[in-house]
Design an enzyme around this catalytic site. Structure first.
Site, short mmCIF file in Angstrom:
data_model
loop_
_atom_site.label_atom_id
_atom_site.label_comp_id
_atom_site.label_asym_id
_atom_site.label_seq_id
_atom_site.Cartn_x
_atom_site.Cartn_y
_atom_site.Cartn_z
N THR A 44 0.78 -1.27 -0.02
CA THR A 44 -0.15 0.11 0.16
C THR A 44 0.86 1.24 -0.03
O THR A 44 0.54 2.17 -0.69
CB THR A 44 -0.93 -0.11 1.20
N THR A 45 1.93 1.35 0.72
CA THR A 45 2.79 2.49 0.74
C THR A 45 3.67 2.66 -0.38
O THR A 45 4.05 3.76 -0.91
CB THR A 45 3.84 2.21 1.89
N TYR A 107 -12.94 -5.85 -0.76
CA TYR A 107 -14.01 -5.58 -1.47
C TYR A 107 -14.93 -6.91 -1.55
O TYR A 107 -16.06 -6.75 -1.31
CB TYR A 107 -13.77 -5.04 -2.79
N TYR A 133 -1.39 -10.25 5.72
CA TYR A 133 -1.58 -8.78 6.03
C TYR A 133 -3.06 -8.66 6.31
O TYR A 133 -3.80 -8.69 5.70
CB TYR A 133 -1.23 -8.11 4.95
N ARG A 138 -8.60 -1.14 5.33
CA ARG A 138 -8.76 -0.98 3.90
C ARG A 138 -9.26 -2.12 3.09
O ARG A 138 -10.05 -2.11 2.18
CB ARG A 138 -7.17 -0.98 3.64
N LYS A 161 1.34 -9.46 9.22
CA LYS A 161 1.49 -7.98 9.49
C LYS A 161 0.04 -7.67 10.00
O LYS A 161 -0.89 -7.77 9.40
CB LYS A 161 1.88 -7.39 8.38
N ILE A 203 6.43 -3.89 10.10
CA ILE A 203 6.63 -3.48 8.55
C ILE A 203 6.18 -2.18 8.45
O ILE A 203 5.07 -1.84 8.76
CB ILE A 203 5.84 -4.39 7.71
#
Length: 286
Positions: A44-45, A107, A133, A138, A161, A203
């Protein structure tokens, strides 16, 4: 076990919006020189939702080449289509990645059984160890402790994570997880609290800008030096807060651009900070 600080790498862009490979390589070299324990490209980053498949592969390939023999690379190859996640992970393995970061499918909101089948299919077919993750903010789906424990029994799933922000859930996991299954923070501000409870590291977003300090903090905790770890944590805490003043990675890239490390360029739908938030962010350590 996976321990220490793994930097969730930002993706630098040229002013025309293309990937700035020179700035990207320079960032990786700095990370390695400052003692970081591993690299996580295309998360994402790294603005992964806006990257083309060939761009993702390029970023993984470059990270693997620069880091080869120095630190492991955990490639972000997650997807909400299981088949696509398998294919991307196979390609990342061919490009030199050591592990894969697999986000909770977003989603489509699968059930616990659907999540189990998704991750175990990737583990069995793609050929790379998986770091799960968990980021319900999100993905809209949380991985509860019973599911994580079930997944942790799979030999190809080695860590999580944890970015749920739910310390009760995280503590429950830390109390009962298998000893060889690593729990890493997915939130810089929760790194110290989670490591106090037994987590192995982070992370990190902040380590893009402050790799040396993040290494000092997490390694101090791993060495049971709470006083040193708390000192670094308290120093960096204002940045931990301000780097999420708007959606990640806009604040951290803005701060890095202000220090001359990359261009202040994003891909839509991300854009520059609002002026009032930019002022707050850049005054963090004034």
């Amino acid at each position: 076990m996976i321990k220490g600080v793994f930097t969730a790498l930002v993706t630098p862009f040229n002013k025309d919006g293309s990937i700035d490979i020179g700035a990207y390589k320079a960032l990786i070299h700095i990370q390695i020189e400052q003692g970081i324990d591993g690299l996580v490209p295309v998360g994402t980053t790294g603005e992964s939702p806006t990257l083309e498949p060939e761009e993702k592969e390029l970023l993984i390939k470059v990270a693997a080449e620069v880091a080869s023999g120095k630190v492991p690379v955990i490639a972000g190859t997650g997807c909400n289509v299981t088949k696509h996640a398998v294919e991307a992970t196979k390609r990342a393995k061919d490009l030199g990645a050591d592990m894969t970061l697999q986000v909770t499918p977003y989603y489509n909101k699968p059930s616990a059984e659907g999540l189990y089948r998704h991750f175990t299919t990737i583990a069995e077919e793609a050929g790379l160890p998986i770091v799960l993750y968990n980021v319900p903010g999100r993905s809209a789906v949380n991985m509860p402790t019973p599911l994580l424990l079930r997944l942790a029994q799979h030999p190809g799933i080695v860590a999580v994570k944890e970015a749920s922000g739910n310390m009760c859930q995280i503590q429950d996991l830390l109390h009962v997880r298998p000893s060889e299954f690593s729990v890493l923070s997915g939130d810089d501000s929760l790194t110290l609290p989670m490591m106090i409870c037994g987590a192995e590291g982070i992370i990190s977003v902040a380590s893009n800008m402050f790799p040396k300090e993040m290494v000092e903090m997490t390694h101090a905790m791993l060495d049971k030096n709470m006083e040193k770890a708390l000192s670094v944590y308290n120093h960096l805490y204002p940045f931990f807060v301000n780097q999420f003043i708007e959606a990640n990675p806009v604040p951290v890239k803005t701060y890095m651009a202000n220090k001359g490390l990359l261009n202040e360029v994003f891909r839509l739908p991300l854009c520059e900070l609002r002026p009032e938030n930019r002022k707050i962010l850049l005054s963090t350590f004034d």
